[in-house]
Enzyme design. Structure first.
Site, mmCIF file in Angstrom:
data_model
loop_
_atom_site.group_PDB
_atom_site.id
_atom_site.type_symbol
_atom_site.label_atom_id
_atom_site.label_comp_id
_atom_site.label_asym_id
_atom_site.label_seq_id
_atom_site.Cartn_x
_atom_site.Cartn_y
_atom_site.Cartn_z
ATOM 1 C CB THR A 173 -72.917 0.475 -40.586
ATOM 2 O OG1 THR A 173 -70.910 0.505 -40.350
ATOM 3 C CG2 THR A 173 -72.841 0.091 -42.610
ATOM 4 C CD1 TRP A 174 -71.380 6.170 -35.681
ATOM 5 C CD2 TRP A 174 -71.519 8.195 -37.155
ATOM 6 N NE1 TRP A 174 -71.636 7.363 -34.905
ATOM 7 C CE2 TRP A 174 -71.534 8.258 -35.826
ATOM 8 C CE3 TRP A 174 -71.336 8.579 -37.990
ATOM 9 C CZ2 TRP A 174 -72.284 9.824 -35.289
ATOM 10 C CZ3 TRP A 174 -71.645 10.673 -37.117
ATOM 11 C CH2 TRP A 174 -71.451 10.639 -36.311
ATOM 12 C CG ASP A 197 -66.486 3.159 -42.413
ATOM 13 O OD1 ASP A 197 -64.853 2.681 -42.562
ATOM 14 O OD2 ASP A 197 -66.873 3.427 -41.503
ATOM 15 C CE1 TYR A 202 -69.366 4.595 -36.789
ATOM 16 C CE2 TYR A 202 -68.471 2.592 -37.867
ATOM 17 C CZ TYR A 202 -68.185 3.999 -37.122
ATOM 18 O OH TYR A 202 -68.135 4.392 -37.602
ATOM 19 C CE LYS A 231 -64.398 4.230 -38.804
ATOM 20 N NZ LYS A 231 -65.256 2.547 -39.756
ATOM 21 C CG HIS A 262 -63.408 4.707 -34.294
ATOM 22 N ND1 HIS A 262 -64.661 4.178 -33.530
ATOM 23 C CD2 HIS A 262 -63.859 5.787 -34.449
ATOM 24 C CE1 HIS A 262 -65.333 4.577 -34.155
ATOM 25 N NE2 HIS A 262 -65.360 5.600 -35.470
ATOM 26 C CB SER A 301 -59.777 6.847 -37.527
ATOM 27 O OG SER A 301 -60.727 8.135 -38.039
ATOM 28 C CG ASN A 302 -61.675 10.649 -36.206
ATOM 29 O OD1 ASN A 302 -62.463 11.455 -36.363
ATOM 30 N ND2 ASN A 302 -61.940 9.698 -35.210
ATOM 31 C CD GLN A 323 -63.189 6.330 -41.691
ATOM 32 O OE1 GLN A 323 -64.158 6.210 -41.184
ATOM 33 N NE2 GLN A 323 -62.731 5.309 -42.390
ATOM 34 N N GLY A 353 -71.306 15.996 -45.818
ATOM 35 C CA GLY A 353 -71.584 16.685 -44.554
ATOM 36 C C GLY A 353 -72.104 16.495 -43.345
ATOM 37 N N PRO A 355 -73.553 17.435 -38.944
ATOM 38 C CG PRO A 355 -75.864 17.108 -37.375
ATOM 39 C CD PRO A 355 -74.888 16.078 -38.822
ATOM 40 N N GLY A 360 -67.038 21.200 -30.375
ATOM 41 C CA GLY A 360 -66.674 22.273 -30.779
ATOM 42 C C GLY A 360 -64.783 21.413 -31.045
#
Length: 363
Positions: A173-174, A197, A202, A231, A262, A301-302, A323, A353, A355, A360
């Protein structure tokens, strides 16, 4: 001897001629109102002019009577003309009245036709509305039946270290537009999704909660058939229990199936000096909410391989999930391998995928 008289209208004075032997005598009378061509024939008397005068006098009387008749005819003609004019006026008035009546009737018929047209338009609109309503109901039934067919196919799942199972596919739902999330979640669940999720960051957990309430009230699924993830946001690391309760309130739930940290950092943006001390302290709070039953499974997450290693050394309850971003352009193989080796399920977000934002930064 016969004598012929011809009366002409041209001469102004009458001229009489004595009859001559074996010849006709023509008498021209000066009566302009007597028609030319009127002929009288008589036989001359041997008594001469006296007899002729008497005969002429009788002829003049006849002419006088003719003039009287002519005046009578003229009077009748005048009367006839006046009668004709009166008749014409009568006909004209009658025609005007008829035209007025026809115009009035035409207007009445026009108004009646207008009313009939309005009634027909109203009836048509009502029929269209009813048809559209029936079509909508039919589409909704077909949609529900299709969802039922999909529901009949069991969604594959994976068992976590906590003992609970997580569906292998979920709805993220982001970045969903405000006002669209509720419909999206309802649609996904009707079509067979069982994993949704969410996250405080969000900004749409309240819409997800509205969708879940609708789904439960309609009996589409039961609460235990869904897997809901949320999260803990960076600013809530000091009290994970409070953060979880805030999300539960918006989601209109009593518990979450999975609650994740998160990001491995406190505050925003990501501080460059973020260390594992944030993770170990926050994780202790995460374990307390798991013991309280606010979340059936907890995870992160991350997190990179290094941070995951530090967390596993300090935790009492092993994180069930990590996640992270993973897709064909960024497989994240190192994290995948570490998770597989340590019994931690890796969930991929942006699996088709995403963007890059140009920062970076990869967590």
């Amino acid at each position: 001897m016969a004598l012929a008289l011809r009366i002409a209208s041209a001469p102004r004075c009458a001229t009489a001629y004595r009859p001559s032997s074996r010849k006709q005598v023509v008498v021209r009378a000066g009566f302009c109102n007597v028609h030319a061509g009127l002929v009288r024939t008589f036989t001359p008397s041997p008594y001469g002019n006296k007899q002729w005068a008497g005969t002429a006098s009788g002829f003049n009387a006849k002419i006088s009577r003719h003039a009287t008749t002519r005046r009578a005819v003229n009077d009748e003609a005048v009367s006839a003309k006046e009668a004709t004019q009166e008749a014409v006026e009568t006909v004209r008035e009658a025609g005007s009245n008829i035209l007025s009546d026809v115009t009035k009737r035409a207007n009445e018929m026009g108004e009646a036709a207008k009313d009939t047209s309005n009634q027909a338009a109203s009836a048509t609109k009502e029929a269209v509305d009813k048809t559209a309503t029936k079509a909508g109901e039919a589409a909704k039934d077909a949609y529900t039946n299709l969802g039922g067919l999909i529901n009949g196919v069991e969604m594959p799942s994976v068992k976590l270290s906590s003992g609970h199972s997580i569906p292998v596919m979920g709805l993220g739902t982001w970045k969903a537009e405000p006002g669209e999330v509720k419909a999206a979640v309802e649609t996904a669940i009707r079509m067979g999704y069982r994993h949704v999720d969410c996250a405080k960051d969000y900004g749409n957990e309240h819409e997800v909660g509205e969708a879940l309430a609708t789904i439960f009230s309609e009996g589409v699924v039961k609460r235990e058939e869904l897997f809901i993830t949320s999260k803990l946001w960076n600013t809530d690391h000091g009290d994970a229990v409070a953060g979880a309760k805030e999300s539960l309130k918006k989601l209109q739930l009593d518990y979450m199936d999975l609650y994740l940290i998160h990001w491995p950092a406190s505050g925003w943006p990501h501080p460059p000096d973020a260390t594992s001390s944030y993770i170990s302290t926050t994780w202790a709070s995460m374990e307390s909410l798991a013991h309280a039953g606010l979340a059936r499974s907890i995870g992160v997450s991350n997190l990179s391989v290094a941070k995951m290693g530090e967390l596993l050394k300090a935790c009492t309850i092993k994180p069930s999930v990590n996640q992270v971003e993973s897709h064909p352009y960024w497989r994240n193989n190192a994290v995948r391998s570490f998770c597989n080796d340590n019994g931690v399920h890796m969930t991929a977000y942006a699996s088709l995928g995403t963007p890059r934002d140009g920062s970076g930064v990869r967590w």
